[in-house]
Design a protein around this motif. Structure first.
Motif, PDB file in Angstrom:
ATOM      1  N   CYS A   1       8.814  -6.667  -9.510  1.00 47.74           N
ATOM      2  CA  CYS A   1       7.878  -5.539  -9.447  1.00 47.74           C
ATOM      3  C   CYS A   1       7.160  -5.403 -10.787  1.00 47.74           C
ATOM      4  N   ILE A   2       5.846  -5.380 -10.736  1.00 45.62           N
ATOM      5  CA  ILE A   2       5.025  -5.357 -11.944  1.00 45.62           C
ATOM      6  C   ILE A   2       4.482  -3.966 -12.233  1.00 45.62           C
ATOM      7  N   GLU A   3       3.981  -3.275 -11.177  1.00 44.62           N
ATOM      8  CA  GLU A   3       3.471  -1.921 -11.374  1.00 44.62           C
ATOM      9  C   GLU A   3       3.525  -1.141 -10.069  1.00 44.62           C
ATOM     10  N   GLY A   4       3.452   0.168 -10.165  1.00 43.84           N
ATOM     11  CA  GLY A   4       3.501   1.029  -9.005  1.00 43.84           C
ATOM     12  C   GLY A   4       4.921   1.464  -8.697  1.00 43.84           C
ATOM     13  N   ASP A   5       5.131   1.933  -7.462  1.00 49.93           N
ATOM     14  CA  ASP A   5       6.450   2.392  -7.077  1.00 49.93           C
ATOM     15  C   ASP A   5       6.667   2.183  -5.587  1.00 49.93           C
ATOM     16  N   GLY A   6       7.931   2.190  -5.210  1.00 48.56           N
ATOM     17  CA  GLY A   6       8.300   2.009  -3.817  1.00 48.56           C
ATOM     18  C   GLY A   6       9.799   2.020  -3.671  1.00 48.56           C
TER      19      GLY A   6
ATOM     20  N   PHE B   1       0.827  -1.200   0.000  1.00 43.88           N
ATOM     21  CA  PHE B   1       0.000   0.000   0.000  1.00 43.88           C
ATOM     22  C   PHE B   1       0.867   1.259   0.000  1.00 43.88           C
ATOM     23  N   PRO B   2       0.387   2.333  -0.650  1.00 45.22           N
ATOM     24  CA  PRO B   2       1.145   3.588  -0.705  1.00 45.22           C
ATOM     25  C   PRO B   2       1.456   4.132   0.695  1.00 45.22           C
ATOM     26  N   HIS B   3       2.613   4.760   0.789  1.00 47.70           N
ATOM     27  CA  HIS B   3       3.032   5.483   2.001  1.00 47.70           C
ATOM     28  C   HIS B   3       3.090   4.600   3.240  1.00 47.70           C
ATOM     29  N   THR B   4       3.463   3.323   3.056  1.00 40.02           N
ATOM     30  CA  THR B   4       3.629   2.410   4.188  1.00 40.02           C
ATOM     31  C   THR B   4       5.099   2.021   4.299  1.00 40.02           C
ATOM     32  N   GLN B   5       5.441   1.495   5.454  1.00 39.39           N
ATOM     33  CA  GLN B   5       6.802   1.015   5.702  1.00 39.39           C
ATOM     34  C   GLN B   5       6.697  -0.288   6.485  1.00 39.39           C
ATOM     35  N   THR B   6       7.321  -1.338   5.972  1.00 39.48           N
ATOM     36  CA  THR B   6       7.276  -2.647   6.613  1.00 39.48           C
ATOM     37  C   THR B   6       8.691  -3.135   6.878  1.00 39.48           C
ATOM     38  N   HIS B   7       8.952  -3.497   8.129  1.00 39.93           N
ATOM     39  CA  HIS B   7      10.239  -4.085   8.503  1.00 39.93           C
ATOM     40  C   HIS B   7      10.168  -5.582   8.198  1.00 39.93           C
ATOM     41  N   ILE B   8      11.132  -6.075   7.420  1.00 39.49           N
ATOM     42  CA  ILE B   8      11.131  -7.478   7.011  1.00 39.49           C
ATOM     43  C   ILE B   8      12.528  -8.062   7.226  1.00 39.49           C
ATOM     44  N   HIS B   9      12.542  -9.269   7.796  1.00 38.95           N
ATOM     45  CA  HIS B   9      13.803  -9.996   7.959  1.00 38.95           C
ATOM     46  C   HIS B   9      13.494 -11.489   7.884  1.00 38.95           C
ATOM     47  N   TYR B  10      13.492 -12.017   6.674  1.00 34.02           N
ATOM     48  CA  TYR B  10      13.194 -13.428   6.481  1.00 34.02           C
ATOM     49  C   TYR B  10      14.403 -14.266   6.892  1.00 34.02           C
ATOM     50  N   GLN B  11      14.421 -14.714   8.122  1.00 38.84           N
ATOM     51  CA  GLN B  11      15.537 -15.500   8.636  1.00 38.84           C
ATOM     52  C   GLN B  11      15.465 -16.954   8.195  1.00 38.84           C
TER      53      GLN B  11
ATOM     54  N   GLY C   1       6.165   1.571   0.532  1.00 38.58           N
ATOM     55  CA  GLY C   1       5.269   1.879  -0.563  1.00 38.58           C
ATOM     56  C   GLY C   1       5.452   3.322  -0.975  1.00 38.58           C
ATOM     57  N   GLY C   2       5.330   3.594  -2.255  1.00 36.24           N
ATOM     58  CA  GLY C   2       5.509   4.949  -2.786  1.00 36.24           C
ATOM     59  C   GLY C   2       4.183   5.677  -2.939  1.00 36.24           C
TER      60      GLY C   2
END
Length: 131
Positions: free
Chosen positions: A61-66, A43-53, A97-98
């Motif tokens: 990436c297919i469409e949109g921006d980030g 989603f636009p203007h979101t931030q997700t912390h990810i660490h796939y251990q 998300g952008g």
């Protein structure tokens, strides 16, 4: 042969939605392919912390921006149509998300069961049934 349509996942238990993203898990561990395959919308203007251990992930990436930012070195990479990134070293990162929804296609190894969400450290749990 397995033939599926992402539309079959919409509205089912394998369409997982959080405040930051919506993930449609199309091919799963139970399909026996050795990987799982997903369509995800950030989603636009979101931030997700990810660490796939416990998982490796490749993302197209297919469409949109980030943007993705690796935490270890602070490097930032613009995301948009045609960009592919692979978390080949279990890279801890921020996914942002952008201005527009970012639609991506993701592959996970080992495959997800379809119910995973990130814990407070950005991790998907290890699959205990495969041990």
């Amino acid at each position: 042969m397995i033939v599926k349509n992402v539309n079959e996942v919409i509205g089912t238990e394998h369409e997982i939605k959080t405040e930051n993203w919506l993930s449609r898990r199309v091919l799963l561990q139970k399909d026996g392919m050795g990987f799982s395959f997903h369509e995800t919308i950030i989603f636009p203007h979101t931030q997700t912390h990810i660490h796939y251990q416990h998982h490796l992930e490749a993302v197209w990436c297919i469409e949109g921006d980030g943007e993705i930012e690796t935490i270890a070195d602070g490097k930032k990479y613009a995301l948009g149509p045609g960009v592919v990134y692979a978390l080949n070293e279990n890279d801890e990162h921020w996914l942002r998300g952008g201005e527009k929804p970012l639609r991506v296609i993701c592959v996970f190894n080992p495959p997800l069961t379809g119910f995973e969400v990130h814990d407070d450290k950005g991790v998907y749990p290890a699959d205990k049934s495969a041990a």
